[in-house]
Design a protein around this motif. Structure first.
Motif, short mmCIF file in Angstrom:
data_model
loop_
_atom_site.label_atom_id
_atom_site.label_comp_id
_atom_site.label_asym_id
_atom_site.label_seq_id
_atom_site.Cartn_x
_atom_site.Cartn_y
_atom_site.Cartn_z
N SER A 1 44.18 38.52 47.61
CA SER A 1 43.02 37.60 47.83
C SER A 1 43.19 36.14 47.57
N ARG A 2 42.35 35.43 48.16
CA ARG A 2 42.69 33.90 47.74
C ARG A 2 42.36 33.43 46.14
N ASP A 3 41.63 34.31 45.59
CA ASP A 3 41.36 33.96 44.41
C ASP A 3 42.30 34.64 43.16
N GLY A 4 43.49 35.29 43.81
CA GLY A 4 44.61 35.45 42.72
C GLY A 4 44.41 36.89 42.40
N PHE A 5 43.58 37.85 43.18
CA PHE A 5 43.64 39.42 42.87
C PHE A 5 44.20 40.28 43.82
N LEU A 6 44.96 41.18 43.33
CA LEU A 6 45.32 42.29 44.30
C LEU A 6 44.42 43.22 44.37
#
Length: 138
Positions: free
Chosen positions: A61-66
């Motif tokens: 995701s854009r916020d650095g989550f898988l």
């Protein structure tokens, strides 16, 4: 590596409505498991983090989550276990050493000669095949 071997520190699991057929159950019960793994807090080295990002670009995701969504089963427990297993598989593949690059090689002169002579021999045997010509017919 199974789902229980994953460090659950940076993991969040939410249950969402699953899509598709299922009658009233699909509208009332949130059975699909959505796992969010925070890569910034993950116990990975920089090289492993980059490799994980290369292995699963569609999950980022854009916020650095898988983000892994499991909705194959009709129960929360099975979907949660599947999501954790997929995360464990991704982490195991990211932590494995990368494959060694292939070293380009050339065939030996003898191997090239052998291939060409075999090719010529096969061509000659095939050239001998074909329609049978009977003398006197044109």
């Amino acid at each position: 590596m199974s789902g229980e071997d994953v460090d659950l520190g940076p993991v969040e699991i939410h249950f969402i409505h699953s899509s598709g057929p299922g009658g009233q159950n699909v509208n009332k019960v949130a059975t699909a498991a959505q796992l969010r793994y925070d890569l910034s807090r993950a116990p990975l080295g920089e090289a492993q983090r980059r490799r994980l990002q290369m292995l699963a670009p569609g999950y980022l995701s854009r916020d650095g989550f898988l983000v892994i969504t499991a909705r194959n089963h009709r129960s929360q427990a099975l979907n949660k276990a599947e999501a954790l297993a997929r995360l464990a598989d991704l982490l195991a593949r990211a932590m494995a050493p990368p494959p060694k690059p292939r070293k380009a090689t050339r065939p030996s002169r003898r191997a090239v000669e052998r291939r060409l002579t075999e090719k010529k021999r096969r061509g000659q045997s095939k050239a001998g095949r074909g329609p049978v010509k009977i003398s006197g017919e044109d």
